[in-house]
Enzyme design. Structure first.
Site, PDB file in Angstrom:
ATOM      1  N   GLY A  34       0.782  -1.390   0.215  1.00  0.00           N
ATOM      2  CA  GLY A  34       0.073  -0.020   0.096  1.00  0.00           C
ATOM      3  C   GLY A  34       0.692   1.388   0.078  1.00  0.00           C
ATOM      4  CB  CYS A  35       3.673   2.429   2.066  1.00  0.00           C
ATOM      5  SG  CYS A  35       3.063   2.185   3.717  1.00  0.00           S
ATOM      6  CB  THR A  36       5.031   0.404  -2.939  1.00  0.00           C
ATOM      7  OG1 THR A  36       5.986  -0.032  -1.931  1.00  0.00           O
ATOM      8  CG2 THR A  36       5.763   0.264  -4.591  1.00  0.00           C
TER       9      THR A  36
END
Length: 158
Positions: free
Chosen positions: A44-46
Site C-alpha cells: 500500500g505504501c509503495t
C-alpha cells in the site's frame, strides 16, 4: 486524535531521503501536502508513493510540494526511492515527533496482535500554515488524485 482542519501545522525539522533537512519554515507562504504512511516498500505504501510521484508535475505546476512521512530511516527512504523511481520527498521521522504531533501514531491490530504504527493519513496545509484538510484512514486507490483536486482549490488553481 488526528489533528483537525484549522489547526496550525506543528513545527518540524526532519531529514529527507537525501539527508537534506525540511522544516515548516521552508514552506512559509505556500501550501503543501504531508502524507503519513506506515512503512517503506510495503504494497500500500509503495502504491501511494508511486501515485504521488506520478502526479508530481501536476502538484509542481500549482506550487504544492508533496512530502511523505514515515518512521523509516533516511537510508531506507533512499533505497525505497531508488527501487521505485520515486520523485516525492520522503521525510524520516524516526523519533515520531511530527507523526506524534499529528496524532497518527496509534495502536493497531492485525490477526489479534496489537502494536503501534502509523495510521495512513494525509494533511493539506494552506499557505498560512494551518491545516486546510485531513484525510484519515486513507484508502490508497485514487487518493493522490483526490488530494491533487483539493490542492488545486487551496492553491487557487482550480
Amino acid at each position: 486524535m488526528t489533528i483537525s482542519p484549522g489547526t496550525p501545522c506543528p513545527d518540524f525539522s526532519l531529514p529527507d531521503e537525501s539527508g537534506k533537512t525540511a522544516t515548516l519554515a521552508d514552506f512559509n507562504g505556500k501550501p503543501f501536502v504531508l502524507y503519513f504512511y506506515p512503512k517503506d516498500d510495503t504494497s500500500g505504501c509503495t502504491r501511494e508513493a508511486v501515485d504521488f510521484s506520478g502526479l508530481r508535475s501536476e502538484f509542481d505546476a500549482i506550487g504544492v510540494p508533496v512530502l511523505g512521512v514515515s518512521p523509516d530511516s533516511v537510508a531506507k527512504h533512499r533505497k525505497f526511492c531508488d527501487k521505485h523511481d520515486l520523485t516525492v520527498r520522503l521525510l524520516a521521522d524516526e523519533e515520531k515527533t511530527l507523526i506524534g504531533a499529528f496524532g497518527v501514531w496509534v495502536e493497531k491490530s492485525m490477526y489479534g496482535r496489537k502494536y503501534m504504527g502509523v495510521d495512513r493519513t494525509t494533511a493539506l496545509v494552506a499557505a498560512d500554515g494551518t491545516v486546510a484538510r485531513v484525510w484519515e484512514k486513507v484508502k490508497v486507490p485514487g487518493h493522490a488524485e483526490e488530494v491533487l483536486k483539493a490542492a488545486r482549490e487551496v492553491a487557487g488553481a482550480a
